[in-house]
Design a protein around this motif. Structure first.
Motif, PDB file in Angstrom:
ATOM      1  N   GLY A  67     -26.868  49.803  -4.326  1.00 24.41           N
ATOM      2  CA  GLY A  67     -27.269  50.847  -5.257  1.00 24.41           C
ATOM      3  C   GLY A  67     -28.749  50.811  -5.575  1.00 24.41           C
ATOM      4  N   ALA A  70     -17.472  51.115  -0.450  1.00 22.22           N
ATOM      5  CA  ALA A  70     -17.805  50.691  -1.802  1.00 22.22           C
ATOM      6  C   ALA A  70     -16.591  50.787  -2.731  1.00 22.22           C
ATOM      7  N   LEU A  92     -22.550  45.819  -4.233  1.00 26.84           N
ATOM      8  CA  LEU A  92     -22.696  47.212  -4.671  1.00 26.84           C
ATOM      9  C   LEU A  92     -23.967  47.385  -5.489  1.00 26.84           C
ATOM     10  N   LEU A 112     -26.456  56.392   1.569  1.00 25.32           N
ATOM     11  CA  LEU A 112     -25.113  56.013   2.003  1.00 25.32           C
ATOM     12  C   LEU A 112     -24.370  57.226   2.538  1.00 25.32           C
ATOM     13  N   GLN A 115     -19.456  54.934   3.974  1.00 26.20           N
ATOM     14  CA  GLN A 115     -19.960  53.793   3.199  1.00 26.20           C
ATOM     15  C   GLN A 115     -19.500  53.856   1.741  1.00 26.20           C
ATOM     16  N   TRP A 116     -19.454  55.061   1.192  1.00 25.72           N
ATOM     17  CA  TRP A 116     -18.939  55.174  -0.168  1.00 25.72           C
ATOM     18  C   TRP A 116     -17.470  54.760  -0.238  1.00 25.72           C
ATOM     19  N   LEU A 132     -20.553  59.053   3.664  1.00 23.40           N
ATOM     20  CA  LEU A 132     -19.238  59.147   3.034  1.00 23.40           C
ATOM     21  C   LEU A 132     -18.393  57.917   3.356  1.00 23.40           C
ATOM     22  N   LEU A 162     -19.300  49.571   4.841  1.00 24.80           N
ATOM     23  CA  LEU A 162     -20.668  49.690   4.357  1.00 24.80           C
ATOM     24  C   LEU A 162     -21.687  49.424   5.453  1.00 24.80           C
TER      25      LEU A 162
END
Length: 302
Positions: free
Chosen positions: A253, A271, A249, A263, A267-268, A265, A138
């Protein structure tokens, strides 16, 4: 029951995840960090006392014994100092960056707990590793060095929050979570002005526009501390800290939705790793550990 603790810890995480965004809104409206923390703690403590005094079923939680009060003071003091450090660091950093740095506290809770002689199960270690890797992913998109003083302040806050969780676990061996919440939050409200004065003078006046976010932060503080202590009592400090990584998160968000951050990819993926870390609680037996305390703050539990 253990699942009550899990739900309480998750509720605490969801509420705490919104606190940095509310703080940023208060800063935008002209409030300074010391004022935000002092008012937030004071309003929360007063509201909690009103609830306990008015509600007949909660009056029984007003009882506390002298040694337990000392424990609550220790919990409240570490929380007050950590809050001042965090919100001063947040003032100098982006909300997502600050909270991602702060999110190292579950690892610190595990380290302190292990040094205290309590074993860290294998699945818990896996979850710590996954959560740490998720935080690293992240953090991947942030380029350049954030404000050094802000980073140091947030790191100090993370360590103090970890100590606050471990101390609360010890106190909760002999005290209801509702009692600890009341007196620890009262101690926080009492210590925060002193810590705020030492770190930077609060302004005499508060912009009217900032009062709404500060009042919302007070409500978040009151409810999140109650649910967090309920989680610690039933699960222990390490498990509760790992579940509360969900607040990262929530913060990220909300930062995406309200502060315009985006964000990548990678970083996702980070998550998703953190979510998986939370979900793996099902692989463990989530219950509070047997009392085992080497620090001299309180005598061993009978």
């Amino acid at each position: 029951m253990a699942w009550e603790g899990i739900l309480a810890a998750l509720a605490s995480a969801i509420m705490l995840g919104g606190a940095p965004i509310l703080a940023k809104l208060a800063y935008r409206d002209g409030a300074d960090p010391a004022t935000v923390v002092i008012l937030r703690s004071g309003i929360a403590a007063l509201a909690l006392w009103a609830l306990y005094l008015i509600h007949p079923r909660w009056r029984r939680y007003l009882y506390i014994y002298p040694v337990g009060l000392l424990g609550c003071l220790a919990v409240g003091f570490t929380n007050a100092l950590g809050s001042i450090f965090y919100y001063m660091g947040l003032y100098r950093l982006d909300a997502a960056v600050a909270h991602l740095i702060y999110s190292m506290y579950p690892v610190l809770v595990a380290v302190i707990t292990h040094l205290n002689g309590e074993p860290v199960p294998g699945w818990t270690r896996v979850r710590i590793l996954m959560a740490g890797l998720g935080v690293g992913l992240l953090l991947g998109r942030f380029q350049g060095m954030p404000d050094p003083l802000g980073v140091i302040l947030v790191l100090l806050s993370s360590g103090l929050y970890a100590l606050h969780v471990v101390l609360s676990q010890r106190v909760l061996y002999e005290m209801p979570a509702q009692t600890l919440t009341l007196y620890a939050l009262t101690a926080t409200a009492a210590f925060t002005p002193v810590a705020g004065w030492a770190m930077g003078n609060a302004r005499a006046s508060v912009p009217t526009a900032a009062l709404g976010p500060i009042a919302a932060m007070a409500g978040v503080l009151m409810l999140s501390r109650l649910t967090m202590f309920l989680g610690v009592k039933r699960l222990g400090g390490v498990q509760t800290a790992l579940l509360t990584v969900l607040e990262i998160l929530v913060t990220v968000g909300l930062a995406v939705g309200f502060l315009g951050e985006r964000l990548t990819l990678v970083q996702w993926l980070g998550a998703l790793l953190m979510i998986a870390s939370v979900m793996l609680i099902a692989r463990e037996s989530p219950r509070a550990p047997v009392p085992r305390w080497r620090m001299p703050l309180l005598p061993p539990a009978d």
